[in-house]
Structures are given as C-alpha cells and as structure tokens.
Design a protein around this motif. Structure first.
Motif, PDB file in Angstrom:
ATOM      1  N   PRO A 270      68.306  -0.481   8.477  1.00  0.00           N
ATOM      2  CA  PRO A 270      67.347  -1.068   7.528  1.00  0.00           C
ATOM      3  C   PRO A 270      66.552   0.017   6.803  1.00  0.00           C
ATOM      4  CG  PRO A 270      67.244  -2.169   9.660  1.00  0.00           C
ATOM      5  CD  PRO A 270      68.087  -0.942   9.857  1.00  0.00           C
ATOM      6  N   LEU A 271      66.101  -0.305   5.594  1.00  0.00           N
ATOM      7  CA  LEU A 271      65.274   0.599   4.811  1.00  0.00           C
ATOM      8  C   LEU A 271      63.800   0.336   5.120  1.00  0.00           C
ATOM      9  CD1 LEU A 271      66.987   0.370   1.299  1.00  0.00           C
ATOM     10  CD2 LEU A 271      67.446   1.983   3.133  1.00  0.00           C
ATOM     11  N   THR A 272      63.035   1.400   5.289  1.00  0.00           N
ATOM     12  CA  THR A 272      61.589   1.291   5.479  1.00  0.00           C
ATOM     13  C   THR A 272      60.922   1.629   4.162  1.00  0.00           C
ATOM     14  OG1 THR A 272      61.753   1.920   7.807  1.00  0.00           O
ATOM     15  CG2 THR A 272      59.589   2.109   6.772  1.00  0.00           C
ATOM     16  N   ARG A 297      61.073   2.229  -9.310  1.00  0.00           N
ATOM     17  CA  ARG A 297      61.030   3.264  -8.287  1.00  0.00           C
ATOM     18  C   ARG A 297      60.806   2.628  -6.919  1.00  0.00           C
ATOM     19  NH1 ARG A 297      58.254   2.934 -12.794  1.00  0.00           N
ATOM     20  NH2 ARG A 297      56.270   3.816 -12.088  1.00  0.00           N
ATOM     21  N   VAL A 298      61.265   3.327  -5.899  1.00  0.00           N
ATOM     22  CA  VAL A 298      61.018   2.881  -4.531  1.00  0.00           C
ATOM     23  C   VAL A 298      60.741   4.114  -3.676  1.00  0.00           C
ATOM     24  CG1 VAL A 298      63.456   2.926  -3.800  1.00  0.00           C
ATOM     25  CG2 VAL A 298      61.842   1.393  -2.655  1.00  0.00           C
ATOM     26  N   ASP A 299      59.831   3.962  -2.733  1.00  0.00           N
ATOM     27  CA  ASP A 299      59.372   5.039  -1.853  1.00  0.00           C
ATOM     28  C   ASP A 299      59.788   4.669  -0.436  1.00  0.00           C
ATOM     29  OD1 ASP A 299      57.961   7.155  -0.750  1.00  0.00           O
ATOM     30  OD2 ASP A 299      56.089   6.716  -1.808  1.00  0.00           O
ATOM     31  N   LEU A 300      60.647   5.488   0.166  1.00  0.00           N
ATOM     32  CA  LEU A 300      61.217   5.172   1.478  1.00  0.00           C
ATOM     33  C   LEU A 300      60.818   6.219   2.512  1.00  0.00           C
ATOM     34  CD1 LEU A 300      64.931   4.385   0.483  1.00  0.00           C
ATOM     35  CD2 LEU A 300      63.034   2.752   0.669  1.00  0.00           C
ATOM     36  N   ILE A 301      60.615   5.774   3.730  1.00  0.00           N
ATOM     37  CA  ILE A 301      60.544   6.671   4.887  1.00  0.00           C
ATOM     38  C   ILE A 301      61.867   6.551   5.630  1.00  0.00           C
ATOM     39  CG2 ILE A 301      59.477   7.077   7.134  1.00  0.00           C
ATOM     40  CD1 ILE A 301      57.731   8.034   4.891  1.00  0.00           C
ATOM     41  N   VAL A 302      62.511   7.695   5.845  1.00  0.00           N
ATOM     42  CA  VAL A 302      63.783   7.720   6.567  1.00  0.00           C
ATOM     43  C   VAL A 302      63.618   8.648   7.758  1.00  0.00           C
ATOM     44  CG1 VAL A 302      66.249   8.121   6.421  1.00  0.00           C
ATOM     45  CG2 VAL A 302      64.983   7.424   4.382  1.00  0.00           C
ATOM     46  N   ASP A 303      63.805   8.117   8.942  1.00  0.00           N
ATOM     47  CA  ASP A 303      63.627   8.907  10.161  1.00  0.00           C
ATOM     48  C   ASP A 303      64.995   9.256  10.747  1.00  0.00           C
ATOM     49  OD1 ASP A 303      62.755  10.166  12.411  1.00  0.00           O
ATOM     50  OD2 ASP A 303      61.413   8.550  13.066  1.00  0.00           O
ATOM     51  N   PHE A 304      65.336  10.539  10.695  1.00  0.00           N
ATOM     52  CA  PHE A 304      66.612  11.004  11.238  1.00  0.00           C
ATOM     53  C   PHE A 304      66.494  11.434  12.699  1.00  0.00           C
ATOM     54  CE2 PHE A 304      66.757  11.789   6.640  1.00  0.00           C
ATOM     55  CZ  PHE A 304      67.919  11.128   6.308  1.00  0.00           C
ATOM     56  N   SER A 305      65.352  11.168  13.329  1.00  0.00           N
ATOM     57  CA  SER A 305      65.161  11.520  14.733  1.00  0.00           C
ATOM     58  C   SER A 305      66.219  10.815  15.592  1.00  0.00           C
ATOM     59  CB  SER A 305      63.764  11.104  15.204  1.00  0.00           C
ATOM     60  OG  SER A 305      62.774  11.759  14.458  1.00  0.00           O
TER      61      SER A 305
END
Length: 537
Positions: A270-272, A297-305
């Motif tokens: 899912p996209l945050t 525009r869209v602002d996403l947080i993506v966590d690759f942890s």
C-alpha cells in the motif's frame, strides 16, 4: 508519430474538417492577444531570494546514441540560500527551486527561444501580474521580472509556460520544473529530507529514429491529448533509485501533457500518502493506489526498512479503464495505452541502514471553511465541461481574451462554492446507454458526445480549494478501477473529473484583484480553448 512539429490552430482545423463523420469544428478562431509590457524590477521590493531563469534551446542525452534537442530552463542564483536553485543531474528539466513561506522572491525570466513565452508558477498565490498570464508573454530577447512573497503553505508546486496556444508544445519540448515550499509546521515534523527526500517528475515522450522528440500533429492529438510511447522520470528512461533500508519521502508530479497514471507498487505494497497539491494532509492515508492526472502532485512516505540488500520495488502505472473514450483508445499510436499496466521507475536497496523513523500521527492543520463563510452557498458557480462537434469548451464558450461572463466576476476576499461537471443535454456524458467493458467510458451517453466522453484535470489559478463533495453517475465497474485512488481530503489546485462525476469545491479568492485562469490541464485541450478566466474585482 512525426519529428516534433508544433501544432497550429490552422493545422487542427484542417484535420478536423476532414472528419466529416464527427462534424465541423466549433472552436473559436485563433486571435491576436493584447500584450502587456514586460514587468521590470521594483526599487520598492527587496528580495530575500533572487535568481535568473533562462529559457533556451539545448541538447541532452536521453536515449543511447544521438543527443536530443530540447528547450529548457537554466537557473542562476543571484542572492539567497544555496539550495534555492538546484540543477537536476542529467535532466532537461528546469532546476529545483526551494523557497520558504514568507520569503520575498525575485525571478528574472529571460527568453532565448525563437518564439514568445511566459512562465506560470503553478499553485502559487500571487498577483495577476506575477501569475504568468498569457498577456505577459515576452518576445525573444526580452526579460520579465517576477516579484512576489511566498504565501503558500509547505508543498510541492511547479513552473511551466502558459503561452497562448503554445503551452502544450513548449512543455513537451522540456520547459518545466519543480518548486518546493517549506514552512515551520512541516519542519517541526522531521520528515525525511536531504538525500532521503526525492522529487520525481513523470512525463511521457516519443522519439523518432534520430532520438529527436516526436509529437502528434493530427486531429487525434488535439482532441484527446498527446500520449507518448516512453515514460521519462526526471528526464530519464528506466530510472532506478538506489536507496537504503530506511524511510524516504517521494514527492511526485505528473508533468505529462495528457496522460493519467495509476501509481502502485509491483508487489502491491500500500501507498502511504502524506500530501497532495496544496501540501500536507492532516494525517497520513493508506491507499492501494493513487490516481495522478496532469499537474497533480502526491507526497509519499516509503519505508524500505526490513528489505534486504538487492531487493527491488517498482512503481507501476496500474490497470484502469473508462477515463478516455474508446475512439481515442483505438486510435492511440502509443505503445503505452493509457490504462494498461507499465513500469515507471524502480527503487533498489543498495545498502542497509539502522536509521529508524516514525510517521507522526498528526501532520498538519487545514483550516476548513464554514458554511457561513461561503458567499454563494445556494447558487454555486458552474464549470461545465463540454466536448462536442470537435469543440472543447468550459461553460459553453471557448477561451476568449477579455470575454468575461457575469458568473465569472468574483468579489475579492470572498469564498465561493463552485460545481464542476460534464455538461448534459442532448449529448450529455452522464445519461443512459452506458457502454461497459475495458474500452467503455464511465458516463457515456448516446451519440457522438458519448463517444467523446473523457476525464479532465481542471486547474484553478490562485489559492487552493477544498473538495467537499464528489458524486458519480455512470459505469460503476469502470469507476471502481480508479475510485480508491482519488484523494479529496487535502487542499488541491488541480482535480481530476472523471466522466459521470460532479464535484463541489470551495475556493477562496483573496488578496489580489485581476484575471485568473481556470482550465483543463490536458495541455492540448488548454491550447484548443478549454480555458476561461475569473475576474476578481
């Protein structure tokens, strides 16, 4: 596709007249626009940031082999913080501009192109003289000085030409750039920054055998917009981002002329979503995908942890249907049909990280307008979208300089209710007789108008607006393929209006008098006349 050649209105009308089965064109004729003198620097304005932007011809390597001829913005910082102007590496896009709310900015735009141009600061709340109105276009060799205070909240905005009947071709050649605004509210959150904040501009382009930009110069392009057969991200093909196993902030702009994207990860993570056009949401939202129309525009947080070194995650444009008419889908020359799944860019984990970061529960406070603040609560201003007999209108009229209608006159410092919808009538877009299936439009009516039914990204200049209501009547199956990616909770300056949709928005018209555009941000539609003006008085 042919080698790039700007489409003239005469060329459009010739192509349209050949389409006897569709009917004669109803477009307003092209006309000379009265121009204002180039603005000069004011002794009374003391800038915190001053820079020069040069519009020029250049060459750059995009594909393997011969360099591609482009038009581009080149920036030079005269005064201000070093990060106010940052060139994107190996890209034809203009420099990333970064300002802070409250700063006073002076930008000297110099035209070294072979034709007139003007630059619009998309999403910024500035006076008409600084907004990039088509009447402010400058000839080759001239300079226009923009001076304004940054009044917007933190967010991702951008800049591009708004030249009368030449916006599509000038943007397509390469004239566009991203613009970031910061403020204290956003800084207090400690969002990923520096190398962990990545702006991404998505555009589609086509190339001929000599690696030169190719552009459709036919009736199909004029009616439905340009759709390229390659996707470029930050001006590059097959972009791969090398990331660490930690949280990143991806700030994405759809800089395409007409193409709509459905952003989703290939593994369906899912996209945050933390922000849209007008800045941060009040709290993060989790979505399976996000629809992104031109200029949105869209602002996403993506966590690759937790992802191992060597892991890859690819951002796709996912499958959807119903946003363009079946006629356009069949005639589309691009190998990337809109609505089919294809990759946009890839993130590759190249190093491990022990950095940990937690997304704040509350991101921002958005001031919502009360009903008693709306001047016309029982009488919304209409923006009716019409595509019929080769015409592209808003409120039944093509763009006409100084053609201000009574409902387009707005008292300054008022807040207005606006209703955006596809015009009904004998060839309405929301009637019965729905065509269903992959190639069908969502709200198709009977006859030719139904065959022309398509989505339109509507942009309103000036202050951002709230979406307070979105209703739909039409093909529910088609709508289901896009519905969950429409984000209405944040502030917007551009909104996608699908066939069969009717939206109500609340928009303030504060501070500045003058004429401010509203138009379709399918750039071919804008150039063909799907544009009007509000006169704020």
């Amino acid at each position: 596709m042919k080698r790039f050649r700007p489409l003239t209105r005469r060329g459009f009308l010739i192509g349209a007249s050949a389409a006897a089965t569709i009917g004669a064109p109803a477009l307003g004729q092209g006309h000379a626009m009265r121009r204002i003198a180039p603005n000069r620097a004011s002794d009374a304005f003391t800038p915190d940031v001053e820079l020069e932007l040069i519009c020029k011809r250049d060459e750059t390597s995009i594909l393997t082999g011969k360099a591609t001829r482009v038009w581009r913005y080149v920036g030079n910082l005269i005064k201000g913080p070093p990060n106010a102007v940052t060139a994107l590496p190996d890209a034809y896009l203009g420099p990333l501009l970064r300002f802070t709310k409250g700063q006073k900015v002076r930008i000297r735009l110099r035209n070294e192109l072979p034709e007139e141009t003007v630059t619009h600061w998309h999403g910024l709340h500035v006076p008409m003289l600084m907004d990039g109105h088509p009447t402010a276009a400058i000839d080759p060799g001239e300079t226009y000085v923009y001076e304004f205070e940054i009044r917007n909240r933190a967010g991702m905005y951008f800049y591009h030409p708004h030249t009368h009947e030449k916006t599509a071709t000038q943007v397509y050649r390469g004239l566009a750039g991203a613009l970031m605004i910061e403020d204290e509210e956003e800084r207090a959150l400690g969002l990923p920054s520096g190398e962990f904040e990545i702006p991404l501009v998505i555009q589609d382009r086509s190339f001929d055998r000599d690696n030169q930009l190719a552009y459709g110069d036919d009736m199909h392009t004029s009616m439905f917009g340009f759709y390229g057969d390659r996707v470029l991200v930050n001006g590059r093909c097959n972009l791969t981002l090398d990331v660490a196993s930690r949280a990143y902030r991806l700030r994405i702009l759809n800089g395409s002329n007409a193409r709509i994207y459905k952003l989703c990860w290939d593994d369906r993570t899912p996209l945050t979503v933390i922000g849209v056009d007008g800045g941060l949401l009040e709290k993060a939202e989790t979505r399976p995908y996000v629809m992104l129309a031109p200029a949105e525009r869209v602002d996403l947080i993506v966590d690759f942890s937790g992802r191992p070194q060597g892991a890859k995650l690819t951002m796709l444009s996912g499958e959807f249907y119903g946003l363009i008419p079946p006629m356009a889908q069949r005639m589309m020359g691009s190998d990337l049909a809109m609505g089919e799944e294809f990759p946009l860019f890839t993130a590759r984990v190249t190093k491990t990280s022990t950095d940990s970061w937690k997304l704040p529960e509350k991101l921002s406070t958005i001031r919502r307008f009360r009903k008693d603040e709306i001047a016309n609560l029982d009488d919304p201003i209409p923006i009716a979208i019409t595509m019929a007999r080769m015409a592209m209108f808003l409120n039944g009229r093509p763009y006409g300089h100084d053609d201000i209608q009574p409902r387009e006159r707005i008292p300054v410092d008022t807040t207005q209710l606006i209703e955006i919808f596809h015009e009904r009538g004998g060839m309405g877009m929301m009637g019965g007789g729905m065509m269903r299936g992959r190639m069908g439009g969502m709200g198709m009516g009977m006859g030719m108008m139904g065959m022309m039914s398509m989505a339109h990204p509507i942009h309103l200049h000036g202050q951002p607006f709230e979406i307070i209501e979105r209703s739909f009547e039409g093909d529910e199956d088609a709508y289901a393929s896009v519905r969950d990616g429409l984000i209405d909770s944040g502030l917007k300056d551009t909104v996608l209006v699908a066939p069969g949709e009717r939206l109500r928005i609340v928009k303030p018209f504060g501070d500045f008098k003058g004429r401010f555009m509203y138009h379709c941000h399918n750039l071919e539609h804008e150039d063909a006349g799907m544009m009007r003006e509000f006169s704020v008085e």
